[in-house]
Scaffold this motif. Structure first.
Motif, mmCIF file in Angstrom:
data_model
loop_
_atom_site.group_PDB
_atom_site.id
_atom_site.type_symbol
_atom_site.label_atom_id
_atom_site.label_comp_id
_atom_site.label_asym_id
_atom_site.label_seq_id
_atom_site.Cartn_x
_atom_site.Cartn_y
_atom_site.Cartn_z
ATOM 1 N N ASP A 114 0.836 -1.211 0.000
ATOM 2 C CA ASP A 114 0.000 0.000 0.000
ATOM 3 C C ASP A 114 0.865 1.252 0.000
ATOM 4 N N ALA A 115 1.965 1.214 0.750
ATOM 5 C CA ALA A 115 2.890 2.354 0.762
ATOM 6 C C ALA A 115 3.557 2.517 -0.598
ATOM 7 N N VAL A 116 3.906 1.399 -1.220
ATOM 8 C CA VAL A 116 4.522 1.460 -2.551
ATOM 9 C C VAL A 116 3.546 2.042 -3.564
ATOM 10 N N GLN A 117 2.288 1.584 -3.519
ATOM 11 C CA GLN A 117 1.275 2.102 -4.444
ATOM 12 C C GLN A 117 1.135 3.610 -4.290
ATOM 13 N N ALA A 118 1.095 4.087 -3.052
ATOM 14 C CA ALA A 118 0.954 5.523 -2.808
ATOM 15 C C ALA A 118 2.146 6.290 -3.361
ATOM 16 N N GLN A 119 3.351 5.735 -3.203
ATOM 17 C CA GLN A 119 4.537 6.419 -3.708
ATOM 18 C C GLN A 119 4.587 6.420 -5.231
ATOM 19 N N MET A 120 4.141 5.335 -5.849
ATOM 20 C CA MET A 120 4.093 5.313 -7.316
ATOM 21 C C MET A 120 3.207 6.440 -7.829
ATOM 22 N N LEU A 121 2.034 6.569 -7.243
ATOM 23 C CA LEU A 121 1.108 7.620 -7.673
ATOM 24 C C LEU A 121 1.677 8.999 -7.378
ATOM 25 N N ALA A 122 2.342 9.143 -6.231
ATOM 26 C CA ALA A 122 2.922 10.444 -5.872
ATOM 27 C C ALA A 122 4.017 10.859 -6.846
ATOM 28 N N ARG A 123 4.711 9.877 -7.404
ATOM 29 C CA ARG A 123 5.772 10.172 -8.366
ATOM 30 C C ARG A 123 5.252 10.334 -9.795
ATOM 31 N N GLY A 124 3.946 10.224 -9.957
ATOM 32 C CA GLY A 124 3.372 10.382 -11.280
ATOM 33 C C GLY A 124 3.475 9.152 -12.153
ATOM 34 N N ILE A 125 3.759 8.007 -11.549
ATOM 35 C CA ILE A 125 3.818 6.751 -12.309
ATOM 36 C C ILE A 125 2.396 6.268 -12.554
ATOM 37 N N ASP A 126 2.122 5.826 -13.772
ATOM 38 C CA ASP A 126 0.764 5.431 -14.172
ATOM 39 C C ASP A 126 0.452 4.048 -13.605
ATOM 40 N N ALA A 127 0.157 4.012 -12.307
ATOM 41 C CA ALA A 127 -0.088 2.750 -11.616
ATOM 42 C C ALA A 127 -1.533 2.299 -11.787
ATOM 43 N N LYS A 128 -1.741 1.022 -11.554
ATOM 44 C CA LYS A 128 -3.097 0.483 -11.559
ATOM 45 C C LYS A 128 -3.940 1.172 -10.495
ATOM 46 N N ALA A 129 -5.244 1.191 -10.711
ATOM 47 C CA ALA A 129 -6.144 1.859 -9.773
ATOM 48 C C ALA A 129 -6.318 1.059 -8.489
ATOM 49 N N VAL A 130 -6.238 -0.275 -8.591
ATOM 50 C CA VAL A 130 -6.443 -1.122 -7.415
ATOM 51 C C VAL A 130 -5.321 -2.143 -7.325
ATOM 52 N N ILE A 131 -5.110 -2.636 -6.112
ATOM 53 C CA ILE A 131 -4.112 -3.670 -5.866
ATOM 54 C C ILE A 131 -4.782 -5.030 -6.038
ATOM 55 N N GLU A 132 -4.175 -5.895 -6.830
ATOM 56 C CA GLU A 132 -4.722 -7.230 -7.065
ATOM 57 C C GLU A 132 -4.519 -8.109 -5.838
ATOM 58 N N GLY A 133 -5.469 -9.034 -5.593
ATOM 59 C CA GLY A 133 -5.327 -9.990 -4.518
ATOM 60 C C GLY A 133 -6.199 -9.639 -3.324
ATOM 61 N N PRO A 134 -5.943 -10.278 -2.180
ATOM 62 C CA PRO A 134 -6.769 -10.042 -1.003
ATOM 63 C C PRO A 134 -6.582 -8.629 -0.465
ATOM 64 N N PRO A 135 -7.538 -8.164 0.332
ATOM 65 C CA PRO A 135 -7.403 -6.821 0.913
ATOM 66 C C PRO A 135 -6.289 -6.792 1.956
ATOM 67 N N ALA A 136 -5.899 -5.579 2.342
ATOM 68 C CA ALA A 136 -4.881 -5.425 3.386
ATOM 69 C C ALA A 136 -5.371 -6.059 4.679
ATOM 70 N N ARG A 137 -4.447 -6.740 5.379
ATOM 71 C CA ARG A 137 -4.795 -7.471 6.591
ATOM 72 C C ARG A 137 -3.655 -7.378 7.604
ATOM 73 N N LYS A 138 -3.980 -7.673 8.888
ATOM 74 C CA LYS A 138 -2.923 -7.764 9.894
ATOM 75 C C LYS A 138 -2.016 -8.954 9.615
ATOM 76 N N ILE A 139 -2.612 -10.081 9.211
ATOM 77 C CA ILE A 139 -1.858 -11.282 8.834
ATOM 78 C C ILE A 139 -2.006 -11.450 7.328
ATOM 79 N N PRO A 140 -1.038 -10.973 6.534
ATOM 80 C CA PRO A 140 -1.165 -11.080 5.077
ATOM 81 C C PRO A 140 -1.271 -12.541 4.636
ATOM 82 N N ILE A 141 -2.045 -12.773 3.595
ATOM 83 C CA ILE A 141 -2.189 -14.118 3.030
ATOM 84 C C ILE A 141 -1.926 -14.067 1.525
ATOM 85 N N LEU A 142 -1.439 -15.189 1.025
ATOM 86 C CA LEU A 142 -1.211 -15.364 -0.401
ATOM 87 C C LEU A 142 -0.362 -14.240 -0.984
ATOM 88 N N LEU A 143 -0.919 -13.487 -1.918
ATOM 89 C CA LEU A 143 -0.118 -12.547 -2.700
ATOM 90 C C LEU A 143 -0.943 -11.323 -3.047
#
Length: 386
Positions: free
Chosen positions: A221-250
């Motif tokens: 999530d921090a990386v996505q925010a920095q990509m957008l802040a730098r003007g990089i044409d990033a995807k609108a959403v992150i693929e995979g499960p939502p953010a969690r305390k215990i991350p799962i899968l990918l």
């Protein structure tokens, strides 16, 4: 006879060389590495070296012969095919496997992976174009004579010496290199693209250029925010499960595919395929956990994932994740839905295809020359190892 170089070391050398090459070919990739390094340092300054060097790449092959030889090449690097991924239901005419190390020691030494897809020529609706595709692919050779010779030498001698390992890394790198000269004319390219732009990417070029190379982050999530802040044409959403305390899968995100200048039999043109991706890995799910994940993923309610426990004790008690010594085992593979999502999201304007339920693992394994390894069996073995 000189001592053989360990496959783990050859794999590490190849992964580093590939990263250097891709950095030169796609300058935005260097920006991604810079962002990821900064985020990871803030999240965990003492993160293992493995995190810093971890990469996965992706290539797309056209024929069974290419897949079979690629499997032999990756075997020299200590990588085996794990899992079967059918992307046809998501409208992408390929099926795939992940070549990767399979032991804990090999993963710790260097966890380089390649998501390797094979074109489903049978899914091309135009019979005449199917014949043309087969003929075009039959004319190309994606491996140099030097690479082929070194694969045969490694198989015969049980490995490569230092000189052979260096030569093999250099020779195999050429298979993954970008070539701006297409092998077809503009009219043929247009016909291929009209069927699916991925088909054009696979068929119209000299070889399976690496189409993305993915570093691992500890906070996507921090990386996505920095990509957008730098003007990089990033995807609108992150693929995979939502953010969690215990991350799962990918979880993964990317910048959108670049439009690059190419030449079609002397005529200038453009091609869009290569992009930059970043991943964050979590716990490997058991079959029970994966069944719950898939069910919740199919639920249109955005709150559905609240039903997936986000507490380590609950995840363990309910048998949803693999653990050893009370620590989650890291997921080392890919998500079919996320893989397809990344493919589609980087092909802006590609109309959805309906290939129906056409899974063909048996045909894929015949082309591969062996059965793929069951990833669940690998995780179960890790969980029961002292």
């Amino acid at each position: 006879m000189p001592a053989s170089v360990e496959p783990d070391l050859i794999r590490a050398q190849f992964a580093a060389a590939l990263s250097d090459m891709y950095r030169a070919e796609v300058p935005l990739y260097a920006d991604l590495l810079d962002i990821v390094a900064g985020v990871n340092a803030r999240v965990d300054p003492a993160a293992p070296e493995r995190i810093a060097v971890e990469r996965h790449g992706a290539i797309r092959l056209g024929t069974a012969d290419e897949l079979a030889m690629m499997a032999r090449a990756f075997a020299v690097l200590g990588m085996a095919p794990v899992g079967y991924y059918d992307l046809a239901p998501a409208g992408v005419p390929v099926h795939s496997t992940a070549f990767r190390p399979v032991t804990e020691a090999a993963l710790a030494a260097n966890p380089f992976r390649v998501f390797c897809s094979l074109l489903r020529i049978d899914l091309i609706g135009d019979a005449a174009l199917r014949d043309d595709v087969a003929a075009i692919l039959a004319r190309r050779a994606i491996f140099s004579d030097a690479a082929l010779g070194l694969i045969i030498s490694a198989e015969r001698d049980g490995g490569l010496d230092e000189a052979g390992a260096r030569a093999f890394v250099a020779a195999l790198l050429e298979t993954f290199r970008w070539h701006s000269d297409a092998t077809v004319d503009a009219e043929t390219y247009a016909r291929l693209s009209a069927q699916h732009r991925l088909i054009a990417d696979i068929v119209a070029f000299k070889g399976p250029h690496i189409n993305h190379l993915t570093p691992r982050t500890l906070d996507i999530d921090a990386v996505q925010a920095q990509m957008l802040a730098r003007g990089i044409d990033a995807k609108a959403v992150i693929e995979g499960p939502p953010a969690r305390k215990i991350p799962i899968l990918l979880r993964q995100t990317s910048f959108k595919a670049l439009t690059e200048a190419v030449r079609f039999a002397g005529q200038d043109g453009q091609h869009t395929a290569r992009f930059g991706e970043i991943e964050q890995r979590g716990a490997a799910l058991t079959p029970k956990g994966r069944a719950l994940y898939d069910r919740l993923l199919a639920d249109p309610d955005p709150q559905a994932f609240c039903a997936f426990p986000d507490d380590l004790d609950a995840l363990v008690a309910e048998g949803l994740i693999y653990v050893r010594n009370d620590a989650p085992i890291t997921y080392e593979d890919f998500l079919p839905v996320s893989a397809a999502g990344i493919f589609q999201s980087n092909l802006t304007g590609e109309r959805p295809r309906d290939y129906g339920d056409t899974s063909s693992q048996a045909a894929f394994e015949t082309a591969l020359g062996r059965a793929v390894i069951d990833p669940f069996a690998l995780y179960a073995a890790m969980a029961t190892t002292p």
